[in-house]
Design a protein around this motif. Structure first.
Motif, PDB file in Angstrom:
ATOM      1  N   LYS A  21       0.848  -1.209   0.000  1.00 51.41           N
ATOM      2  CA  LYS A  21       0.000   0.000   0.000  1.00 51.41           C
ATOM      3  C   LYS A  21       0.881   1.255   0.000  1.00 51.41           C
ATOM      4  CE  LYS A  21      -3.651  -2.445   2.508  1.00 51.41           C
ATOM      5  NZ  LYS A  21      -4.575  -2.457   3.675  1.00 51.41           N
ATOM      6  N   PRO A  22       1.619   1.482  -1.086  1.00 49.13           N
ATOM      7  CA  PRO A  22       2.661   2.518  -1.133  1.00 49.13           C
ATOM      8  C   PRO A  22       2.215   3.909  -0.697  1.00 49.13           C
ATOM      9  CG  PRO A  22       2.751   1.153  -3.085  1.00 49.13           C
ATOM     10  CD  PRO A  22       1.516   0.753  -2.358  1.00 49.13           C
ATOM     11  N   ARG A  23       1.021   4.347  -1.128  1.00 52.33           N
ATOM     12  CA  ARG A  23       0.594   5.712  -0.777  1.00 52.33           C
ATOM     13  C   ARG A  23       0.357   5.863   0.723  1.00 52.33           C
ATOM     14  NH1 ARG A  23      -4.140   7.400  -4.850  1.00 52.33           N
ATOM     15  NH2 ARG A  23      -4.836   5.290  -4.351  1.00 52.33           N
ATOM     16  N   VAL A  24      -0.207   4.821   1.327  1.00 55.67           N
ATOM     17  CA  VAL A  24      -0.429   4.856   2.781  1.00 55.67           C
ATOM     18  C   VAL A  24       0.907   4.859   3.514  1.00 55.67           C
ATOM     19  CG1 VAL A  24      -1.406   3.621   4.742  1.00 55.67           C
ATOM     20  CG2 VAL A  24      -2.652   3.700   2.567  1.00 55.67           C
ATOM     21  N   VAL A  25       1.825   3.987   3.076  1.00 54.92           N
ATOM     22  CA  VAL A  25       3.126   3.878   3.733  1.00 54.92           C
ATOM     23  C   VAL A  25       3.940   5.157   3.566  1.00 54.92           C
ATOM     24  CG1 VAL A  25       5.325   2.631   3.700  1.00 54.92           C
ATOM     25  CG2 VAL A  25       3.183   1.368   3.630  1.00 54.92           C
ATOM     26  N   GLN A  26       3.809   5.824   2.424  1.00 55.18           N
ATOM     27  CA  GLN A  26       4.506   7.092   2.225  1.00 55.18           C
ATOM     28  C   GLN A  26       4.069   8.127   3.253  1.00 55.18           C
ATOM     29  OE1 GLN A  26       3.731   8.131  -1.870  1.00 55.18           O
ATOM     30  NE2 GLN A  26       4.924   6.400  -2.640  1.00 55.18           N
ATOM     31  N   LEU A  27       2.758   8.173   3.539  1.00 54.98           N
ATOM     32  CA  LEU A  27       2.258   9.110   4.547  1.00 54.98           C
ATOM     33  C   LEU A  27       2.763   8.725   5.934  1.00 54.98           C
ATOM     34  CD1 LEU A  27       0.482  11.572   5.133  1.00 54.98           C
ATOM     35  CD2 LEU A  27      -1.480  10.018   5.360  1.00 54.98           C
ATOM     36  N   ILE A  28       2.839   7.422   6.214  1.00 55.69           N
ATOM     37  CA  ILE A  28       3.357   6.952   7.505  1.00 55.69           C
ATOM     38  C   ILE A  28       4.809   7.379   7.686  1.00 55.69           C
ATOM     39  CG2 ILE A  28       4.066   4.853   8.747  1.00 55.69           C
ATOM     40  CD1 ILE A  28       1.527   3.516   7.613  1.00 55.69           C
ATOM     41  N   VAL A  29       5.628   7.163   6.652  1.00 55.15           N
ATOM     42  CA  VAL A  29       7.045   7.531   6.741  1.00 55.15           C
ATOM     43  C   VAL A  29       7.201   9.042   6.844  1.00 55.15           C
ATOM     44  CG1 VAL A  29       9.259   7.487   5.524  1.00 55.15           C
ATOM     45  CG2 VAL A  29       7.817   5.450   5.553  1.00 55.15           C
ATOM     46  N   PHE A  30       6.372   9.793   6.126  1.00 62.93           N
ATOM     47  CA  PHE A  30       6.409  11.252   6.207  1.00 62.93           C
ATOM     48  C   PHE A  30       6.136  11.710   7.634  1.00 62.93           C
ATOM     49  CE2 PHE A  30       3.879  15.235   6.097  1.00 62.93           C
ATOM     50  CZ  PHE A  30       4.882  16.112   5.687  1.00 62.93           C
ATOM     51  N   CYS A  31       5.113  11.137   8.266  1.00 67.51           N
ATOM     52  CA  CYS A  31       4.771  11.518   9.648  1.00 67.51           C
ATOM     53  C   CYS A  31       5.877  11.109  10.622  1.00 67.51           C
ATOM     54  CB  CYS A  31       3.441  10.890  10.053  1.00 67.51           C
ATOM     55  SG  CYS A  31       2.018  11.570   9.162  1.00 67.51           S
ATOM     56  N   ALA A  32       6.497   9.953  10.383  1.00 67.41           N
ATOM     57  CA  ALA A  32       7.618   9.528  11.224  1.00 67.41           C
ATOM     58  C   ALA A  32       8.791  10.481  11.055  1.00 67.41           C
ATOM     59  CB  ALA A  32       8.034   8.102  10.865  1.00 67.41           C
ATOM     60  N   LEU A  33       9.038  10.896   9.827  1.00 66.65           N
ATOM     61  CA  LEU A  33      10.138  11.825   9.552  1.00 66.65           C
ATOM     62  C   LEU A  33       9.907  13.167  10.234  1.00 66.65           C
ATOM     63  CD1 LEU A  33      12.804  12.101   8.018  1.00 66.65           C
ATOM     64  CD2 LEU A  33      11.501  12.919   6.044  1.00 66.65           C
ATOM     65  N   ILE A  34       8.666  13.607  10.296  1.00 65.81           N
ATOM     66  CA  ILE A  34       8.348  14.840  11.014  1.00 65.81           C
ATOM     67  C   ILE A  34       8.767  14.709  12.480  1.00 65.81           C
ATOM     68  CG2 ILE A  34       6.488  16.332  11.836  1.00 65.81           C
ATOM     69  CD1 ILE A  34       7.016  16.671   8.893  1.00 65.81           C
ATOM     70  N   GLY A  35       8.433  13.557  13.081  1.00 66.63           N
ATOM     71  CA  GLY A  35       8.826  13.325  14.473  1.00 66.63           C
ATOM     72  C   GLY A  35      10.333  13.339  14.645  1.00 66.63           C
ATOM     73  N   MET A  36      11.060  12.775  13.685  1.00 64.52           N
ATOM     74  CA  MET A  36      12.529  12.764  13.753  1.00 64.52           C
ATOM     75  C   MET A  36      13.097  14.170  13.694  1.00 64.52           C
ATOM     76  SD  MET A  36      13.424   9.639  11.126  1.00 64.52           S
ATOM     77  CE  MET A  36      12.236   8.318  10.923  1.00 64.52           C
ATOM     78  N   VAL A  37      12.624  14.946  12.745  1.00 63.26           N
ATOM     79  CA  VAL A  37      13.156  16.300  12.558  1.00 63.26           C
ATOM     80  C   VAL A  37      12.842  17.185  13.756  1.00 63.26           C
ATOM     81  CG1 VAL A  37      12.983  18.379  11.144  1.00 63.26           C
ATOM     82  CG2 VAL A  37      13.081  16.143  10.043  1.00 63.26           C
ATOM     83  N   LEU A  38      11.619  17.099  14.260  1.00 60.33           N
ATOM     84  CA  LEU A  38      11.233  17.935  15.396  1.00 60.33           C
ATOM     85  C   LEU A  38      11.980  17.551  16.672  1.00 60.33           C
ATOM     86  CD1 LEU A  38       7.360  18.241  14.898  1.00 60.33           C
ATOM     87  CD2 LEU A  38       9.134  19.888  14.293  1.00 60.33           C
ATOM     88  N   ALA A  39      12.452  16.314  16.732  1.00 65.72           N
ATOM     89  CA  ALA A  39      13.181  15.856  17.920  1.00 65.72           C
ATOM     90  C   ALA A  39      14.609  16.381  17.965  1.00 65.72           C
ATOM     91  CB  ALA A  39      13.197  14.325  17.966  1.00 65.72           C
ATOM     92  N   VAL A  40      15.091  16.910  16.836  1.00 62.51           N
ATOM     93  CA  VAL A  40      16.473  17.398  16.748  1.00 62.51           C
ATOM     94  C   VAL A  40      16.481  18.919  16.751  1.00 62.51           C
ATOM     95  CG1 VAL A  40      18.552  17.467  15.315  1.00 62.51           C
ATOM     96  CG2 VAL A  40      17.192  15.363  15.452  1.00 62.51           C
ATOM     97  N   PRO A  41      17.070  19.556  17.761  1.00 62.50           N
ATOM     98  CA  PRO A  41      17.144  21.018  17.774  1.00 62.50           C
ATOM     99  C   PRO A  41      18.035  21.518  16.633  1.00 62.50           C
ATOM    100  CG  PRO A  41      17.632  20.091  19.943  1.00 62.50           C
ATOM    101  CD  PRO A  41      17.666  18.959  18.966  1.00 62.50           C
ATOM    102  N   GLY A  42      17.541  22.492  15.882  1.00 62.31           N
ATOM    103  CA  GLY A  42      18.358  23.048  14.806  1.00 62.31           C
ATOM    104  C   GLY A  42      18.524  22.087  13.647  1.00 62.31           C
TER     105      GLY A  42
END
Length: 298
Positions: A21-42
């Motif tokens: 289900k590529p489109r669903v998984v792409q949104l999942i990875v995008f949301c996970a990536l948001i969490g990664m970026v926000l967890a890193v200051p700067g």
């Protein structure tokens, strides 16, 4: 020449890829990536970027495994629904054994990657999400209760938590706020789809809310959830995770979603339900993108 021979059968690769289900998984990875970026200051360092790439790959593999397992469980249901009848398992192009082995391979590879190259907490949280979606939601909740999407939405809300854990080794309150936003977003998003696909769900025998409680009740629930979601989306600003940039985007996006929800409640049409569903996808994507922009502007 027959119509079937005009269009070549999909390759084995494309069949297995479709199971994820590529489109669903792409949104999942995008949301996970948001969490990664926000967890890193700067700005992230090269090492942190490498860890983000590994974590994203691991999450993609396990999410794809969960999607493939879902295709096995819902093979009969998928075959009855126009929206899903094209899936390789529903069409009999791939056997349950092939699909199960593929799912197990993806899950094992993703779990190993996360455990050894990211951290054990992220692996266990991701595996728990796999179990929550593939077993608790798909096998138990979905066929038993019209509240399946509300309870099962917890699995779908996990990606930012996984991303946060991948970069910090723990689960902070900021990650839980991101979880809350997706958790509250899921019911109005999915019920908008279920409203105009109600006949598909009725044929499948699944107790989706429009089938069990009717169109009008579901429309009211969509509107009420958009109001609750509006409040939830203010939490990043209230908690100090974001500034006015995010707040403006959140207010505009949620005002739009509430507007769609109200219009859907008062004057239903399938076309409006489709527009509401599509807007919900834009809402979440742009909302999280605004968090990203705000993060680097602060």
């Amino acid at each position: 020449m027959s119509v079937a021979s005009t269009f070549p059968a999909p390759s084995r690769f494309s069949q297995f890829y479709a199971l994820t289900k590529p489109r669903v998984v792409q949104l999942i990875v995008f949301c996970a990536l948001i969490g990664m970026v926000l967890a890193v200051p700067g700005l992230p360092t090269l090492a942190q970027l490498g860890q983000m790439a590994l974590a994203s790959a691991g999450v993609w593999l396990v999410a794809g495994a969960a999607a493939a397992f879902n295709c096995i469980v819902e093979q009969g249901i998928d075959a009855k629904m126009k929206r899903t009848s094209w899936r390789p398992t529903a069409k009999g192009e791939l056997s349950n054994t092939q699909t199960l082995l593929f799912s197990a391979l993806l899950c094992a590879a993703g779990s190993a990657l996360l455990y050894f190259w990211v951290n054990p907490l992220t692996m266990w949280l991701t595996f728990a999400t796999f179990v929550g979606y593939a077993v608790v939601y798909t096998v138990i909740l979905k066929p038993l209760t019209p509240q399946n999407i509300v309870i099962g939405g917890a699995s779908g809300a996990m990606p930012p938590v996984l991303g946060w854990a991948a970069m910090t080794g723990d689960v902070g309150p900021e990650a839980l706020i991101l979880f809350l936003i997706i958790f509250l977003w899921t019911p109005p998003h999915f019920w908008a789809l279920a409203l105009y696909r109600v006949e598909d769900y009725r044929k499948s025998g699944l107790p989706m809310l429009p089938v069990t409680h009717g169109n009008e009740f579901t429309r009211l629930q969509v509107f009420l959830y958009t109001l609750i979601l509006f409040a939830g989306c203010l939490m990043p600003f209230i908690f100090g995770m974001s500034s006015w940039i995010y707040l403006v985007a959140a207010v505009l996006l949620n005002a739009g979603f509430c507007g769609y929800g109200f219009a859907l409640w008062r004057n239903y049409s399938d076309a409006l339900a489709r527009k509401t569903f599509r807007f919900s996808l834009i809402h979440l994507s742009v909302l999280f993108a605004a968090l990203l922009v705000d993060h680097y502007a602060m």
